[in-house]
Write an enzyme that holds these catalytic residues in place. Structure first.
Site, PDB file in Angstrom:
ATOM      1  N   LEU A 145      56.442 -45.660 -84.372  1.00 17.94           N
ATOM      2  CA  LEU A 145      55.632 -44.840 -85.275  1.00 17.94           C
ATOM      3  C   LEU A 145      54.348 -45.541 -85.699  1.00 17.94           C
ATOM      4  O   LEU A 145      53.355 -44.897 -86.007  1.00 17.94           O
ATOM      5  CB  LEU A 145      56.442 -44.487 -86.532  1.00 17.94           C
ATOM      6  CG  LEU A 145      57.693 -43.634 -86.326  1.00 17.94           C
ATOM      7  CD1 LEU A 145      58.423 -43.444 -87.651  1.00 17.94           C
ATOM      8  CD2 LEU A 145      57.338 -42.285 -85.714  1.00 17.94           C
ATOM      9  N   GLY A 146      54.357 -46.854 -85.751  1.00 16.04           N
ATOM     10  CA  GLY A 146      53.167 -47.588 -86.164  1.00 16.04           C
ATOM     11  C   GLY A 146      53.493 -49.047 -86.381  1.00 16.04           C
ATOM     12  O   GLY A 146      54.662 -49.467 -86.361  1.00 16.04           O
ATOM     13  N   SER A 147      52.463 -49.845 -86.577  1.00 10.26           N
ATOM     14  CA  SER A 147      52.672 -51.269 -86.802  1.00 10.26           C
ATOM     15  C   SER A 147      51.649 -51.775 -87.796  1.00 10.26           C
ATOM     16  O   SER A 147      50.568 -51.192 -87.961  1.00 10.26           O
ATOM     17  CB  SER A 147      52.569 -52.055 -85.485  1.00 10.26           C
ATOM     18  OG  SER A 147      51.291 -51.860 -84.894  1.00 10.26           O
ATOM     19  N   GLY A 148      52.007 -52.873 -88.476  1.00 11.96           N
ATOM     20  CA  GLY A 148      51.121 -53.457 -89.465  1.00 11.96           C
ATOM     21  C   GLY A 148      51.144 -54.955 -89.393  1.00 11.96           C
ATOM     22  O   GLY A 148      51.596 -55.561 -88.406  1.00 11.96           O
ATOM     23  N   GLY A 184      55.093 -56.024 -89.802  1.00 11.07           N
ATOM     24  CA  GLY A 184      56.207 -55.382 -89.138  1.00 11.07           C
ATOM     25  C   GLY A 184      55.822 -54.159 -88.336  1.00 11.07           C
ATOM     26  O   GLY A 184      54.657 -53.750 -88.295  1.00 11.07           O
ATOM     27  N   VAL A 204      57.187 -50.069 -87.292  1.00  8.13           N
ATOM     28  CA  VAL A 204      57.984 -48.959 -87.809  1.00  8.13           C
ATOM     29  C   VAL A 204      58.442 -48.078 -86.650  1.00  8.13           C
ATOM     30  O   VAL A 204      57.635 -47.713 -85.781  1.00  8.13           O
ATOM     31  CB  VAL A 204      57.183 -48.122 -88.825  1.00  8.13           C
ATOM     32  CG1 VAL A 204      58.052 -47.013 -89.408  1.00  8.13           C
ATOM     33  CG2 VAL A 204      56.648 -49.011 -89.944  1.00  8.13           C
ATOM     34  N   LYS A 261      61.448 -49.953 -90.758  1.00  7.83           N
ATOM     35  CA  LYS A 261      60.403 -50.967 -90.690  1.00  7.83           C
ATOM     36  C   LYS A 261      61.054 -52.305 -90.368  1.00  7.83           C
ATOM     37  O   LYS A 261      61.772 -52.883 -91.186  1.00  7.83           O
ATOM     38  CB  LYS A 261      59.642 -51.049 -92.020  1.00  7.83           C
ATOM     39  CG  LYS A 261      58.525 -52.083 -92.021  1.00  7.83           C
ATOM     40  CD  LYS A 261      57.779 -52.088 -93.353  1.00  7.83           C
ATOM     41  CE  LYS A 261      56.659 -53.120 -93.361  1.00  7.83           C
ATOM     42  NZ  LYS A 261      55.916 -53.122 -94.641  1.00  7.83           N
ATOM     43  N   ASP A 286      47.090 -52.827-101.558  1.00  9.10           N
ATOM     44  CA  ASP A 286      46.723 -52.480-100.175  1.00  9.10           C
ATOM     45  C   ASP A 286      46.667 -50.967 -99.983  1.00  9.10           C
ATOM     46  O   ASP A 286      47.285 -50.425 -99.062  1.00  9.10           O
ATOM     47  CB  ASP A 286      47.720 -53.105 -99.202  1.00  9.10           C
ATOM     48  CG  ASP A 286      47.156 -53.227 -97.779  1.00  9.10           C
ATOM     49  OD1 ASP A 286      45.919 -53.128 -97.635  1.00  9.10           O
ATOM     50  OD2 ASP A 286      47.936 -53.429 -96.837  1.00  9.10           O
TER      51      ASP A 286
END
Length: 911
Positions: A599-602, A605, A607, A623, A729
């Site tokens: 789904l996504g990354s940061g 971590g 997700v 996550k 953030d």
């Protein structure tokens, strides 16, 4: 006498040139309120006899006459009235215009695109009575306007005219000589500095003084009470501050006093008594139409609207509206509500909303006003104590709005006497006890909001009566302590999770409510009561029956234990309290953490979408922390701690966590959240690899709702958490969108808690460890080593607001060599607001020359003005939040009130 009158028709096309070639004997011509296009024919200069009776008139709000005014028209020296307002004309005003029309009485150039300065020669129009201008003129207002002895109405609004403490205000002193002046409208310009005290020396015949939407500072001159003829004093959206002078009590004819979004202070307890003549003579006047359109408080009327106060001998003869709405000002009114307001027997609306420091209890006397029928709005104040039972006296009231105060006690049962009530808003208070059965008497109730109180009791006991309210279309009972099964009829049929969230003891079989099913856990108390009653009754029977009952009870308890064990196995999905999920379950649910479920990354971590068990179960979001990244373990702990402490409908909901070992024997840490089917706000604002369509972009309504949700979440973190939380953030990728497009703030990996003994504004600098936040969103003071503060979140929020409505990302390449998104927006306001907003907003409607909002009809000037006002207001809010200096930024409570006011005003208009 030869005249041509064709106004108020549906004529279109160009004005025929032959008109001026064949009808040279015309003395007056009126073509207003039609749909003519094209330029003004130069042949009209042949009508040399025009003006002996009445002038040419091309005034039409929806007209499209374009080009420049033929210079030869200015040679028609006999003109008495020259009106070309409401078109698309451009060019400049001739420098010698004042020498052209010796008999001119009305000069109307407003609502066009004229540029340049106001020529000083206008001071030679010695017979002028009305001077109307709303264009793009700049420079200073001529200081010689005082020569216009016959001047009655001066409208210079919606320009870029200037003045400051050094130069430009001289024209005010000059106008003191205009003894017949009645209207002075200077709204929406670039006037700065202090309002000169000489304004109090203007003619006593002055009726309307409009100074709104400027950058005027300082206080209202103490001698303002000299303007005894004033019936409208409009000063909102300025930088003025200080206490409203007591001399305002001399303005006995005042019917409109607009102060919203300014820093002016009204000492209610002191000054209301001194301005009793104002409140007693307060009448609808020019605000009547605006109130009927649904505005919560009087806004400045259109510059062409002129209405006299409806009063006889100083007493009120029409129902009145008393409005002292703060609408975002930090302290418009403070102190308790005076009981003396209960003496205003003809009030039909009373609005004291959005004044943060208005405190004390609600006076019983103010609930006994016999004419109060439209609405009573005391929302967004600091009122406390119970709601008096006298509320039931207001039997003709349509709307009662008490949101966001500190009211407590039970909702009085007498409220059911308000039989015609349509809107009841009691949200964000501390009401307790059950919901009154008497609410069922309000057959016309359409909106009921009880969210964020301490209401308790079972739905079958206290709310089921609402099922029978067939008109009820909006119901919100979230974040209370209600219990039992949610009914599935009436207004409950279309409820969403957002309307019932935060009631941990509610249950339902409706999947959209995301509540636990009504199983044994939710009926335990009821069953125990039944068992107790059964045992008591059996004690009077024979021993055999008692034995049978005991055996039956033991069997049922055993069955209950089995059922509880089964439910515990299912609680990963359905329950409110979740067990920790093992690594293998997460791995299986994400297909081995495959890229297809990514789904996504940061920073810390990645997700994944996860489905536990059968595919028909609702998915979750997992996550997984990258423990090779420095700081990720700390981020996991911080986020666990944050999610343990916080609970709000606009924050992402945590399900559980996993701290285990993976198949390679490595440490594994993950958090499990509710799944957001519409992804992050970032993908909606900046679609990648897709053509922008209505399916992947946001309309204006959605953006306003999302902004309001984000602000509500931040307000909760700053003001309602114990201890308070700084998110650190805020950015689009950390804002997630639910199925109904409501927003959830997530990712608390670098958030910070206030120490228990810290102030509510600043953390101890020793607790900071470098810059917290993302490039483009992080507050500038963090880069200089300053401590973490709530103002840092406000800065990020301001940038986020600008991004939501402009569609431009702060790290964008276009800002690489400029001063950034803040400066880009600031330079465009107010005139170019529609040019810088995200163009995809208009994709949600059919293409046309001008954007539209809610209908299939082209946007008229009123709609355009409302859309533009909404966008300018929200962009200004973003600019206010993202100011360079932390002390200049508003508090989150100020931001929340302002955002709600902007959204409510816009939604009221489009509805």
């Amino acid at each position: 006498m030869t005249i041509m009158v064709l106004h108020d028709n549906k004529l279109g096309g160009r004005i025929p040139a032959e008109l001026g070639e064949t009808m040279t004997s015309l003395e007056a011509i009126s073509l207003s309120n039609n749909s003519f296009t094209g330029p003004i024919p130069t042949s009209l200069t042949n009508l040399s006899r025009l003006g002996s009776i009445q002038s040419m008139l091309f005034l039409d709000l929806y007209a499209n006459l374009s080009g420049e005014v033929p210079l030869s028209l200015y040679n028609l020296s006999s003109l008495i009235s020259f009106q070309v307002g409401g078109n698309l004309l451009h060019g400049s005003i001739p420098a010698d215009i004042g020498n052209k029309f010796p008999s001119m009485q009305i000069l109307n150039l407003n609502n066009n695109h004229f540029t340049g300065i106001i020529p000083s020669s206008v001071s030679n129009l010695s017979n002028i009575k009305t001077l109307l201008d709303g264009n793009r003129l700049s420079g200073y207002v001529p200081a010689t306007l005082g020569r216009l002895q016959a001047l009655q109405q001066l409208y210079l609004s919606v320009n870029m005219l200037e003045a400051d403490d050094k130069e430009g205000w001289e024209f005010i002193s000059s106008l003191v000589n205009c003894s017949q002046l009645q209207h002075l409208v200077l709204s929406r310009n670039s006037f700065r500095g202090h309002l000169p005290s000489s304004i109090a020396n203007l003619s006593s015949t002055l009726q309307k003084l409009y100074l709104n939407d400027n950058k005027i500072s300082g206080s209202i001159p103490a001698e303002i009470g000299n303007l005894v003829g004033l019936n409208s004093l409009v000063l909102p959206n300025t930088s003025m501050s200080g206490v409203i002078p007591e001399s305002i009590g001399k303005l006995e004819n005042l019917v409109e006093l607009a102060l919203y979004s300014s820093g002016l202070v009204l000492l209610l307890g002191h000054q209301v008594s001194s301005v009793n003549t104002i409140t007693v003579t307060l009448a609808l006047g020019s605000t009547k139409e605006l109130l009927h359109k649904g505005w919560g408080s009087p806004r400045p009327p259109h510059k062409d609207v002129v209405a006299a106060p409806h009063q006889v001998g100083g007493s009120m003869t029409l129902p009145a509206s008393f409005t002292l709405q703060g609408a975002g000002a930090p302290n418009s009114c403070f102190g308790p509500i005076p009981e003396s307001l209960g003496n205003l027997k003809n009030l039909y609306t009373l609005d004291l909303s959005k004044n943060y420091y208005l405190n004390g209890s609600i006076p019983k006397e103010n609930l006994k006003l016999p004419s109060l029928s439209y609405y009573l709005d005391l929302s967004y104040n600091s009122l406390s104590g119970p709601l008096p039972s006298e509320v039931g006296i207001m039997t003709n009231l349509n709307q009662l709005i008490l949101s966001n105060n500190h009211l407590s006690g039970q909702i009085p049962n007498s409220i059911g006497n308000c039989l015609v009530l349509e809107k009841l808003l009691l949200d964000k208070n501390s009401f307790e006890g059950s919901i009154p059965q008497s609410l069922g008497n309000m057959k016309g109730l359409t909106v009921l909001n009880l969210t964020m109180n301490n209401l308790s009791g079972g739905i079958p006991d206290s709310i089921e009566v609402l099922q029978n309210l067939t008109s009820l279309s909006v119901l919100d009972i979230s974040f209370n302590n209600l219990q039992g099964k949610v009914p599935d009829g009436g207004a409950f049929r279309n409820l969403s999770y957002k309307s019932v969230a935060g009631n941990t003891e509610l249950c339902s079989g409706a999947p959209q409510l995301h509540l636990a099913p009504c199983s044994t856990r939710h009926t335990r108390k009821g069953r125990k009561k039944k068992f107790k009653s059964l045992i008591i009754s059996l004690t009077t029977t024979v021993t055999v029956l008692l034995s049978v009952s005991i055996i039956l009870l033991v069997w049922m308890l055993r069955e209950k234990l089995k059922q509880k064990q089964n439910e515990r196995a299912q609680s990963l999905i359905a329950g409110e309290k979740f067990e920790r999920i093992p690594y293998l379950a997460l791995s299986k649910g994400t297909d081995g953490f495959s890229e297809s479920n990514l789904l996504g990354s940061g920073r810390y971590g990645t997700v994944y979408k996860c489905v536990l068990g059968n595919e028909d179960r609702e998915p979750l979001a997992v996550k997984v922390f990258n423990l090779c990244q420095s700081g990720s373990s700390k981020s996991f702990e911080v986020e666990c701690e944050a999610m343990r402490r916080i609970r709000h409908r606009c924050l992402i909901k945590i399900i559980t966590c996993c701290s285990s070992i993976d198949l390679q024997g490595q440490e594994f840490k993950a958090l499990v959240f509710e799944f957001m089917p519409n992804g992050s706000l970032d993908v909606w604002l900046h679609p990648k690899f897709h053509k922008s369509t209505t399916r992947n972009t946001l309309n204006l309504d959605q953006r306003l709702d999302i902004a309001a949700d984000i602000i509500a979440a931040v307000e909760y973190l700053h003001n309602s958490c114990q201890p308070p939380v700084i998110h650190c953030d805020l950015k689009p990728s950390n804002i997630l969108l639910a199925e109904d497009m409501s927003a959830r703030v997530g990712d608390f990996g670098i958030s910070k808690f206030f120490p228990e003994n810290a102030s509510k504004r600043v953390l101890n600098s020793s607790s900071t460890t470098g810059i917290r936040g993302s490039i483009g969103y992080v507050a500038p003071e963090y880069g200089e080593g300053s401590a973490i503060t709530s103002s840092g979140d406000i800065y990020s929020l301001g940038i986020l607001l600008l991004e939501i409505f402009t569609g431009r990302s702060p790290p964008d390449d276009m800002f690489r060599y400029s001063l950034g998104l803040h400066k880009f927006t600031e330079d465009a306001l107010p005139g170019k607001a529609l040019e810088i907003v995200d163009s995809t907003i208009w994709l949600h409607e059919e293409p046309m020359d001008m954007p539209k909002v809610v209908s299939s009809e082209p946007m008229d000037s009123t709609t355009r003005s409302s859309v533009q006002e909404c966008l300018i207001s929200v962009l200004r809010l973003g600019l206010s939040c993202s100011k360079q200096q932390p002390r200049e930024r508003p508090s989150i409570r100020d931001v929340a009130v302002e955002m709600n006011a902007i959204r409510d005003a816009f939604l009221t208009f489009v509805s």
